[in-house]
Design a protein around this motif. Structure first.
Motif, mmCIF file in Angstrom:
data_model
loop_
_atom_site.group_PDB
_atom_site.id
_atom_site.type_symbol
_atom_site.label_atom_id
_atom_site.label_comp_id
_atom_site.label_asym_id
_atom_site.label_seq_id
_atom_site.Cartn_x
_atom_site.Cartn_y
_atom_site.Cartn_z
ATOM 1 N N LEU A 132 0.828 -1.205 0.000
ATOM 2 C CA LEU A 132 0.000 0.000 0.000
ATOM 3 C C LEU A 132 0.861 1.254 0.000
ATOM 4 C CD1 LEU A 132 -2.970 0.961 0.212
ATOM 5 C CD2 LEU A 132 -2.710 0.880 2.700
ATOM 6 N N GLU A 133 1.900 1.262 0.839
ATOM 7 C CA GLU A 133 2.762 2.446 0.936
ATOM 8 C C GLU A 133 3.613 2.647 -0.311
ATOM 9 O OE1 GLU A 133 3.576 3.313 5.578
ATOM 10 O OE2 GLU A 133 4.553 1.520 4.800
ATOM 11 N N ALA A 134 3.843 1.576 -1.081
ATOM 12 C CA ALA A 134 4.579 1.731 -2.340
ATOM 13 C C ALA A 134 3.795 2.609 -3.312
ATOM 14 C CB ALA A 134 4.849 0.358 -2.958
ATOM 15 N N ALA A 135 2.457 2.612 -3.142
ATOM 16 C CA ALA A 135 1.615 3.429 -4.020
ATOM 17 C C ALA A 135 1.251 4.776 -3.407
ATOM 18 C CB ALA A 135 0.335 2.665 -4.360
ATOM 19 N N THR A 136 1.176 4.844 -2.072
ATOM 20 C CA THR A 136 0.710 6.078 -1.425
ATOM 21 C C THR A 136 1.834 6.936 -0.870
ATOM 22 O OG1 THR A 136 0.484 4.977 0.724
ATOM 23 C CG2 THR A 136 -1.446 4.962 -0.733
ATOM 24 N N GLY A 137 2.926 6.322 -0.481
ATOM 25 C CA GLY A 137 3.928 6.982 0.342
ATOM 26 C C GLY A 137 3.744 6.527 1.776
ATOM 27 N N ALA A 138 4.614 6.960 2.663
ATOM 28 C CA ALA A 138 4.594 6.510 4.057
ATOM 29 C C ALA A 138 3.284 6.898 4.735
ATOM 30 C CB ALA A 138 5.773 7.096 4.818
ATOM 31 N N LEU A 139 2.652 5.915 5.371
ATOM 32 C CA LEU A 139 1.393 6.132 6.083
ATOM 33 C C LEU A 139 1.630 6.136 7.593
ATOM 34 C CD1 LEU A 139 -0.890 3.719 4.014
ATOM 35 C CD2 LEU A 139 -0.893 6.222 3.929
ATOM 36 N N ALA A 179 -5.178 5.803 -9.433
ATOM 37 C CA ALA A 179 -5.435 4.552 -10.154
ATOM 38 C C ALA A 179 -4.522 3.418 -9.698
ATOM 39 C CB ALA A 179 -5.284 4.780 -11.658
ATOM 40 N N ALA A 180 -3.295 3.744 -9.272
ATOM 41 C CA ALA A 180 -2.360 2.696 -8.855
ATOM 42 C C ALA A 180 -2.874 1.921 -7.649
ATOM 43 C CB ALA A 180 -0.996 3.303 -8.539
#
Length: 332
Positions: A132-139, A179-180
């Motif tokens: 998930l973080e690969a698509a959003t950035g650090a959560l 979309a990712a």
């Protein structure tokens, strides 16, 4: 439902789940006096809220009874006429809440309005969170921490287990550029997220439960939802008196019912009984959800009824409620 959510497939276990939360609404408070105005209306320390955090808060009557609970967070610094604060509330009471708050604005420079922001609940195991973080950035990982990312605002929600949970608040434009995320999310029903809220002990006040509970009886003080140092707000004297005199003898508990026929939407406000002491109800349901054939409930009751009571829903001979510990202590 926004087209983005409709494009997320329903997958088997293995992907982070995303549940559109259409029963919730985000409102904004704009204007130079927005923060100080809400500071004087809510149970939470609004002006002292860190910019990288969110908090629970309550809005009470003068008698200290809750009209709403909300998750609130500071907006990015902007001009005075831009939003200064956002609040997440149940959709069914949002219109009445904004109308009531607006009645007390008077000469303050503040404008309260519903937004068109989309709300979803995302849950993931630690392993799924990496994808998930690969698509959003650090959560954010710690409960109540928040971050603004290109995909929207992510607020870490409390969890009753090892799963990570986030409220994801995004504009239409942000969803269209996310979309990712479709490839790594699995669409889940709102009840799946709600069941997680209940297990974590998060009390959402709805229309059916307005003007019923004081903050302490739904544990708002145990989960950073009440400040006892911030000063006055509607109902503050009642809330403070219960806190400092140690007179809280009722708390909110969590339980499950293995009855797939229950309509969770109609359970809020339903009485709870103790079959060992037939007579008057000993509490009532705060919120409920049915997920995977099991109904779960948050209910307010007497502390005395929890250790030994035979808890029943709706009547002395109603469905049995199996009490399960919350992830925080409710004992004095």
């Amino acid at each position: 439902m926004h087209a983005f959510y409709s494009s997320i497939p329903v997958r088997a276990e293995g992907c982070a789940s995303c549940a559109p939360l259409e029963d919730f609404l985000v409102f904004s408070a704009a204007g130079a006096d927005a923060l100080t105005f809400l500071h004087g209306q809510l149970t939470q320390d609004v002006t002292g809220l860190p910019t990288d955090a969110a908090r629970l808060a309550g809005y009470c009557t003068a008698k200290g009874r809750l009209l709403a609970t909300l998750v609130m967070w500071r907006a990015a610094t902007g001009a005075d006429d831009e939003p200064q604060l956002y609040g997440l509330v149940r959709q069914d009471l949002s219109q009445a809440l904004l109308k009531r708050l607006s009645m007390f604005v008077l000469r303050a420079k503040v404008k309260l309005a519903a937004t068109a922001l989309n709300v979803a609940g995302v849950q993931a195991t630690p392993e799924q969170a990496a994808a998930l973080e690969a698509a959003t950035g650090a959560l954010p990982r710690a409960a109540w921490q928040r971050v603004d990312l290109p995909s929207g605002t992510w607020i870490a929600a409390p969890s009753a287990n090892e799963r990570l949970r986030w409220w994801w608040i995004a504009s239409d434009e942000q969803l269209e550029h996310s979309a990712a995320l479709v490839a790594i999310l699995s669409l889940a029903p709102a009840a799946h997220w709600t069941a997680g809220d209940l297990a974590a002990g998060i009390p959402w006040i709805a229309t059916a439960t307005q003007d019923v509970f004081i903050p302490q009886t739904v544990n708002l003080d145990l989960i950073q939802g009440v400040s006892f140092t911030k000063g006055c707000y509607p109902g503050q004297e009642v809330v403070a008196r219960s806190h400092y005199r140690g007179t809280v003898k009722r708390r909110m508990a969590f339980g499950t019912l293995e009855d797939a026929s229950l309509d969770n939407a109609a359970l809020a406000g339903v009485d709870v009984f103790d079959a060992t002491q037939p007579g008057e109800p000993i509490g009532r349901v705060v919120d409920a959800a049915r997920d995977a054939g099991i109904a779960s409930v948050l209910f307010e009751t007497t502390l005395a009824a929890l250790p030994e009571g035979d808890l029943r829903l709706g009547a002395v001979d109603g469905p049995s409620i199996k009490a399960t510990p919350l992830p925080y202590s409710i004992n004095p």
